[in-house]
Scaffold this motif. Structure first.
Motif, PDB file in Angstrom:
ATOM      1  N   ASP A 149       0.829  -1.211   0.000  1.00  0.00           N
ATOM      2  CA  ASP A 149       0.000   0.000   0.000  1.00  0.00           C
ATOM      3  C   ASP A 149       0.866   1.266   0.000  1.00  0.00           C
ATOM      4  O   ASP A 149       0.425   2.329  -0.430  1.00  0.00           O
ATOM      5  CB  ASP A 149      -0.970  -0.002   1.186  1.00  0.00           C
ATOM      6  N   LYS A 150       2.133   1.140   0.443  1.00  0.00           N
ATOM      7  CA  LYS A 150       3.032   2.298   0.459  1.00  0.00           C
ATOM      8  C   LYS A 150       3.414   2.721  -0.969  1.00  0.00           C
ATOM      9  O   LYS A 150       3.918   3.826  -1.170  1.00  0.00           O
ATOM     10  CB  LYS A 150       4.292   1.980   1.275  1.00  0.00           C
ATOM     11  N   ALA A 164       2.921   7.380  -4.918  1.00  0.00           N
ATOM     12  CA  ALA A 164       2.260   8.021  -6.065  1.00  0.00           C
ATOM     13  C   ALA A 164       1.442   9.222  -5.623  1.00  0.00           C
ATOM     14  O   ALA A 164       1.411  10.258  -6.305  1.00  0.00           O
ATOM     15  CB  ALA A 164       1.369   6.997  -6.783  1.00  0.00           C
ATOM     16  N   PHE A 165       0.781   9.099  -4.461  1.00  0.00           N
ATOM     17  CA  PHE A 165       0.007  10.219  -3.928  1.00  0.00           C
ATOM     18  C   PHE A 165       0.940  11.413  -3.652  1.00  0.00           C
ATOM     19  O   PHE A 165       0.579  12.565  -3.914  1.00  0.00           O
ATOM     20  CB  PHE A 165      -0.724   9.823  -2.646  1.00  0.00           C
ATOM     21  N   GLY A 166       2.125  11.130  -3.116  1.00  0.00           N
ATOM     22  CA  GLY A 166       3.102  12.186  -2.842  1.00  0.00           C
ATOM     23  C   GLY A 166       3.501  12.930  -4.105  1.00  0.00           C
ATOM     24  O   GLY A 166       3.660  14.159  -4.097  1.00  0.00           O
ATOM     25  N   LEU A 220       7.534  13.213   3.061  1.00  0.00           N
ATOM     26  CA  LEU A 220       7.377  11.912   3.730  1.00  0.00           C
ATOM     27  C   LEU A 220       6.820  10.858   2.779  1.00  0.00           C
ATOM     28  O   LEU A 220       7.253   9.707   2.791  1.00  0.00           O
ATOM     29  CB  LEU A 220       6.460  12.048   4.949  1.00  0.00           C
ATOM     30  N   CYS A 221       5.855  11.259   1.954  1.00  0.00           N
ATOM     31  CA  CYS A 221       5.210  10.306   1.034  1.00  0.00           C
ATOM     32  C   CYS A 221       6.172   9.752  -0.011  1.00  0.00           C
ATOM     33  O   CYS A 221       6.025   8.598  -0.440  1.00  0.00           O
ATOM     34  CB  CYS A 221       4.033  10.960   0.329  1.00  0.00           C
ATOM     35  N   ARG A 239       7.566   6.040   4.868  1.00  0.00           N
ATOM     36  CA  ARG A 239       6.368   6.731   4.381  1.00  0.00           C
ATOM     37  C   ARG A 239       5.210   6.536   5.362  1.00  0.00           C
ATOM     38  O   ARG A 239       5.075   5.470   5.965  1.00  0.00           O
ATOM     39  CB  ARG A 239       5.953   6.184   3.010  1.00  0.00           C
ATOM     40  N   PRO A 240       4.349   7.535   5.488  1.00  0.00           N
ATOM     41  CA  PRO A 240       3.192   7.395   6.388  1.00  0.00           C
ATOM     42  C   PRO A 240       2.111   6.517   5.773  1.00  0.00           C
ATOM     43  O   PRO A 240       2.116   6.258   4.560  1.00  0.00           O
ATOM     44  CB  PRO A 240       2.693   8.833   6.541  1.00  0.00           C
ATOM     45  N   LEU A 241       1.182   6.058   6.601  1.00  0.00           N
ATOM     46  CA  LEU A 241      -0.020   5.407   6.092  1.00  0.00           C
ATOM     47  C   LEU A 241      -0.903   6.497   5.487  1.00  0.00           C
ATOM     48  O   LEU A 241      -0.836   7.664   5.900  1.00  0.00           O
ATOM     49  CB  LEU A 241      -0.772   4.700   7.214  1.00  0.00           C
ATOM     50  N   ILE A 242      -1.755   6.147   4.546  1.00  0.00           N
ATOM     51  CA  ILE A 242      -2.622   7.152   3.912  1.00  0.00           C
ATOM     52  C   ILE A 242      -3.568   7.782   4.947  1.00  0.00           C
ATOM     53  O   ILE A 242      -3.946   8.950   4.812  1.00  0.00           O
ATOM     54  CB  ILE A 242      -3.405   6.542   2.724  1.00  0.00           C
TER      55      ILE A 242
END
Length: 370
Positions: free
Chosen positions: A260-261, A266-268, A332-333, A341-344
């Motif tokens: 999931d990371k 990709a979100f970052g 971080l993302c 990386r953090p959890l979403i």
């Protein structure tokens, strides 16, 4: 004397009968109470289970009904797939604006002479989207299949993709700082639903600005689930490397390790696009490209440099404290090491206070301006 004894015996009999009746009645009352308690407990357990399912998302093992459209209906809805109704082009086909029989506006993805790989992605997307329902995930209206063509019918998103808005002719001019933060928050909510609420969890695997679609009020929805996988699914560790250059996490690109990371990375990158207005990969010359992450990282952590590299469209329109916070989340993302990386969910909680109340966050603009 005999009469007295007889009288005593009658009295004892009456007392005994009375006690039997009393205990029987009490036992009946207790039994009724136990039955009522059992019924209420069972009902309560069912209600709790239903509410937990509603809160935690849905089980992706359940089958869902999906409406099937025939070719003639879709041909009529798109005016014969006219070029004037063309609203986008993807890896496997074109997307057309359509008006269905019930006057619902829709987007029809048409795939022709598709390969086996495209057919697998088509089936995967239809299967997943038929079970996933969330305000920040695109809604599936139906599908169609002919000998040489396949169709997926979605709700129409009037403002196109985030990629078009940021990198198209308007160059992001319609997206204010707060609107960009709303889009980031909407996207994070969609990803959190996939990671935390779906059972089993879903990894999108191709999260990018062109797969984030925007509605009339710029509400964002994640689309294109052809490459998505369910965690723990058969052969998950042997999945063919897929994704889009610039968004693919380094551990997935180099070692094929998917978690999931990978979506968080990709979100970052999407967050950096919103912040800086730049593409994830930029061409420097005919033989040289530059990654947005590589270029931006040294400047994102420098408070004197960061305001200078922000998208000129939104430059100096935000509280600099908020700018530094968003940059910190992006940094971080996109950490090279996935465990850093953090959890979403953590990303989501970081963004909520930066989005105005009227756009779905908790920020009160009167307070921020004082």
């Amino acid at each position: 004397m005999g009469i007295g004894k007889e009288h005593k015996l009658d009295a004892h009999k009456k007392l005994l009968i009375g006690l039997i009746i009393s205990f029987s009645s009490l036992g009946l009352i207790i039994l009724c109470c136990l039955c009522f308690w059992f019924y209420r407990s069972k009902k309560s357990l069912k209600t709790t289970k239903n509410s937990e399912e509603a809160e935690n998302g849905i089980s992706l093992s359940k089958k869902s009904f999906v409406k099937s459209f025939n070719y003639k209906t879709l041909e009529k809805a798109t005016s014969g797939f006219k070029d004037s109704n063309l609203i986008g082009e993807g890896g496997f086909g074109c997307v057309y604006k359509a008006c269905l029989d019930n006057h619902t506006l829709a987007a029809v993805k048409k795939m022709e002479n598709v390969s086996q790989e495209a057919k697998r992605e088509f089936q995967n997307e239809v299967d997943l989207l038929s079970k996933i329902h969330h305000p920040n995930i695109i809604s599936l209206l139906g599908y169609g299949s002919e000998i040489n063509s396949s169709f997926i019918i979605y709700e129409l998103m009037q403002n196109g993709s985030l990629d078009e808005q940021l990198h198209g002719p308007s160059r992001g001019s319609a997206l204010t700082w707060h609107m960009r933060m709303k889009i980031a928050l909407d996207t994070a909510r969609g990803v959190e639903y996939l990671h935390e609420r779906c059972r089993p969890p879903v990894i999108h695997r191709d999260l990018k600005s062109s797969n984030i679609l925007l509605g009339s009020s710029f509400n964002a929805k994640i689309s294109d689930f052809g490459l998505a996988v369910m965690v723990g699914s058969h052969g998950m560790n042997n999945i063919k490397l897929s994704g889009t250059l610039g968004y693919v996490a380094p551990e997935y690109l180099l070692d094929g390790k998917l978690t999931d990371k990978s979506d968080v990375y990709a979100f970052g990158v999407v967050l950096l696009e919103l912040l800086l207005g730049r593409r994830p990969v930029e061409k420097l010359s005919s033989v040289q490209c530059q990654s947005l992450v590589t270029w931006a990282m040294p400047q994102l952590t420098d408070r004197s440099k960061l305001p200078k590299i922000v998208d000129p469209v939104i430059k100096d329109t935000m509280d600099h404290k908020h700018l530094y916070q968003v940059a910190a989340v992006a940094v971080l993302c996109v950490q090279p090491e996935p465990s850093y990386r953090p959890l979403i969910t953590d990303v989501l909680h970081s963004l909520v206070p930066l989005v105005p109340v009227e756009l779905g966050g908790t920020l009160r603009l009167t307070q921020s301006s004082s």
